[in-house]
Design an enzyme around this catalytic site. Structure first.
Site, PDB file in Angstrom:
ATOM      1  N   ALA A   1      32.775  37.582  40.492  1.00 23.37           N
ATOM      2  CA  ALA A   1      31.936  36.394  40.315  1.00 23.37           C
ATOM      3  C   ALA A   1      31.542  35.909  41.701  1.00 23.37           C
ATOM      4  CB  ALA A   1      32.694  35.323  39.546  1.00 23.37           C
ATOM      5  N   VAL A   2      30.474  36.506  42.210  1.00 21.18           N
ATOM      6  CA  VAL A   2      30.038  36.255  43.585  1.00 21.18           C
ATOM      7  C   VAL A   2      28.771  35.408  43.557  1.00 21.18           C
ATOM      8  CG1 VAL A   2      29.216  37.371  45.694  1.00 21.18           C
ATOM      9  CG2 VAL A   2      31.076  38.410  44.373  1.00 21.18           C
TER      10      VAL A   2
ATOM     11  N   ASP B   1      28.879  38.456  33.181  1.00 23.58           N
ATOM     12  CA  ASP B   1      27.820  37.791  32.405  1.00 23.58           C
ATOM     13  C   ASP B   1      27.891  38.146  30.920  1.00 23.58           C
ATOM     14  OD1 ASP B   1      27.155  40.403  33.017  1.00 23.58           O
ATOM     15  OD2 ASP B   1      25.006  40.007  33.170  1.00 23.58           O
TER      16      ASP B   1
ATOM     17  N   GLU C   1      25.649  52.131  37.896  1.00 21.17           N
ATOM     18  CA  GLU C   1      25.630  52.665  36.524  1.00 21.17           C
ATOM     19  C   GLU C   1      25.161  54.126  36.488  1.00 21.17           C
ATOM     20  OE1 GLU C   1      24.931  50.263  32.813  1.00 21.17           O
ATOM     21  OE2 GLU C   1      22.943  51.142  33.106  1.00 21.17           O
TER      22      GLU C   1
ATOM     23  N   LYS D   1      20.429  35.431  30.571  1.00 24.76           N
ATOM     24  CA  LYS D   1      20.233  35.571  32.011  1.00 24.76           C
ATOM     25  C   LYS D   1      19.009  34.853  32.493  1.00 24.76           C
ATOM     26  CE  LYS D   1      22.344  39.082  34.510  1.00 24.76           C
ATOM     27  NZ  LYS D   1      22.624  40.477  34.488  1.00 24.76           N
TER      28      LYS D   1
HETATM   29  C1  5GW Z   1      23.153  39.279  41.659  1.00 24.67           C
HETATM   30  C2  5GW Z   1      21.853  39.643  41.638  1.00 24.67           C
HETATM   31  C3  5GW Z   1      21.499  40.882  41.178  1.00 24.67           C
HETATM   32  C4  5GW Z   1      22.485  41.757  40.734  1.00 24.67           C
HETATM   33  C5  5GW Z   1      23.786  41.380  40.774  1.00 24.67           C
HETATM   34  C6  5GW Z   1      24.124  40.158  41.254  1.00 24.67           C
HETATM   35  C7  5GW Z   1      25.483  39.734  41.240  1.00 24.67           C
HETATM   36  C8  5GW Z   1      26.390  40.433  40.476  1.00 24.67           C
HETATM   37  C9  5GW Z   1      25.927  38.569  41.911  1.00 24.67           C
HETATM   38  O1  5GW Z   1      25.199  37.864  42.633  1.00 24.67           O
HETATM   39  N1  5GW Z   1      27.218  38.176  41.774  1.00 24.67           N
HETATM   40  C10 5GW Z   1      28.081  38.878  41.013  1.00 24.67           C
HETATM   41  O2  5GW Z   1      29.235  38.475  40.889  1.00 24.67           O
HETATM   42  N2  5GW Z   1      27.678  40.024  40.393  1.00 24.67           N
HETATM   43  C11 5GW Z   1      28.658  40.787  39.597  1.00 24.67           C
HETATM   44  O3  5GW Z   1      28.168  42.086  39.337  1.00 24.67           O
HETATM   45  C12 5GW Z   1      28.891  40.125  38.258  1.00 24.67           C
HETATM   46  O4  5GW Z   1      30.192  40.409  37.800  1.00 24.67           O
HETATM   47  C13 5GW Z   1      27.877  40.824  37.394  1.00 24.67           C
HETATM   48  O5  5GW Z   1      28.151  40.716  36.022  1.00 24.67           O
HETATM   49  C14 5GW Z   1      27.997  42.247  37.922  1.00 24.67           C
HETATM   50  C15 5GW Z   1      26.785  43.156  37.653  1.00 24.67           C
HETATM   51  O6  5GW Z   1      25.589  42.478  37.913  1.00 24.67           O
HETATM   52  P1  5GW Z   1      24.633  42.072  36.739  1.00 24.67           P
HETATM   53  O7  5GW Z   1      25.453  41.565  35.592  1.00 24.67           O
HETATM   54  O8  5GW Z   1      23.592  41.129  37.234  1.00 24.67           O
HETATM   55  O9  5GW Z   1      23.982  43.458  36.366  1.00 24.67           O
HETATM   56  P2  5GW Z   1      23.269  43.813  34.996  1.00 24.67           P
HETATM   57  O10 5GW Z   1      23.061  45.308  35.074  1.00 24.67           O
HETATM   58  O11 5GW Z   1      24.177  43.428  33.851  1.00 24.67           O
HETATM   59  O12 5GW Z   1      21.974  43.055  34.932  1.00 24.67           O
HETATM   60 MN    MN Z   2      25.815  42.256  33.578  1.00 25.09          MN
END
Ligand code: 5GW
Ligand code: MN
Length: 333
Positions: A103-104, A195, A283, A325
């Protein structure tokens, strides 16, 4: 003669690049490990033995979906398993489970509380569970009330400026934390995107040596529509595959998950050196890994459903749902 020299130069460049990757892996590793070592994890007495009850599954319970792969790994759908049998056996063998979640930046406030509090209602109830939360904002951690035998550990990580890097660095950090802490204390580790929200039982039937999740958007599509990386320049490139797996959940024994994480991280780094990025980042590499190293258990999309998919007739229970989202808000720095 000059042709010969060209070959040598090529070889030398390759060796130099490889040395660079190894060196960068090593120095970065030292830094994070120093931090992770400070983590105090109470030693739960955990069994190293892996339980396999999958022979007792009812593969005919769901005639309209595939319940087994060609290599005989079960695909877990509701009605196939006896949840009390799984729970009882895992309790008896003292199975301990680690869950990692990142959770960044803005993802902490947007998702973490709902993720963790719903996990307390549905994730591996009755088993000892420790959440490992990786965040750049430990001071903003939500307060969550935990049931007995359940713990949270917070690990501070750097915030990477490019969002693609955040999602990729997960693999490196997961590998490190398994090696330094998890392998001594937990039988299994599950890695989750933040998420998403638990809505139904996500129990011990999901545990296995090497566990992959079928992507909700692709489980019914023909293979030629899978969004594998097809660029021959990338290490993630694949021309054929079994399924399209979703990187939002993967798990297994500490040993197997570490192998997966190392594989993905090394290949992401090799791509980086060539200035290549796989189509769907980590992925794509995960899909390549599971093509070469078949998972021993697959989770159906009941374990990670997207409510935007109109037709949910195969989904008898939603165990986890994608959270809505707002990309604009989340991804601008
Ligand atoms: C932020 C912007 C774009 C892509 C990732 C991030 C992001 C991901 C972030 O700013 N902070 C963060 O904690 N994450 C971690 O990476 C979360 O656990 C997130 O669920 C995971 C994967 O990124 P997602 O969920 O945005 O990717 P998708 O493929 O589910 O859309
Ligand atoms: Mn995700």
């Amino acid at each position: 003669m000059s042709n010969h020299r060209g070959k040598y130069t090529g070889l030398l460049i390759c060796i130099a690049l490889l040395a660079l990757v190894i060196l960068s892996l090593y120095t970065r590793q030292l830094k994070t490990i120093a931090f992770i070592k400070e983590l105090h994890v109470p030693r739960v007495s955990t069994s190293a033995s892996i339980i396999d009850l999958d022979g007792k599954l009812n593969f005919r319970a769901r005639p309209h979906v595939q319940t087994q792969t060609s290599w005989n790994a079960p695909i877990m759908w509701e009605l196939m398993f006896d949840d009390t049998l799984y729970d009882r056996t895992h309790k008896e063998t003292k199975t301990a489970v680690a869950l990692t979640v990142f959770a960044v930046g803005r993802y902490l406030e947007a998702y973490l509380e709902a993720f963790l509090s719903s996990a307390e209602e549905h994730f591996m109830l009755g088993l000892p569970v420790t959440y490992f939360v990786f965040t750049d904002l430990p001071e903003k951690m939500p307060k969550i009330t935990l049931a007995p035998q359940r713990n949270i550990k917070i690990v501070k990580v750097e915030k990477h400026s490019r969002w693609q890097d955040i999602s990729m660095m997960r693999m490196k950090i997961i590998s490190e934390v398994i090696d330094t802490v998890l392998k001594h204390n937990f039988t299994y580790v599950f890695c989750f995107d933040v998420d998403q929200i638990f809505k139904g039982r996500f129990g011990s039937e999901a545990l296995g040596e090497s566990v992959a999740l079928l992507h909700a958007h692709y489980y019914k599509l023909p293979k030629d529509q899978f969004t594998y990386d097809r660029n021959p320049e990338s290490k993630a490139c694949m021309t054929e595959g079994d399924y399209y797996y979703h990187a939002a959940i993967f798990g297994g024994t500490c040993e197997k998950v570490k192998t997966l994480a190392d594989y993905c991280y090394i290949n992401i780094m090799e791509d980086k050196l060539k200035n290549v990025e796989a189509l769907w980042h980590d992925e794509s590499h995960l899909n390549k890994y599971f093509w070469l190293n078949k998972p021993t258990k697959l989770l159906s999309p009941e374990y990670c459903w997207d409510n935007n998919i109109p037709n949910a007739e195969d989904i008898f229970i939603k165990r986890l749902e994608w959270a809505p989202k707002d990309y604009k808000k989340l991804r601008t720095l």
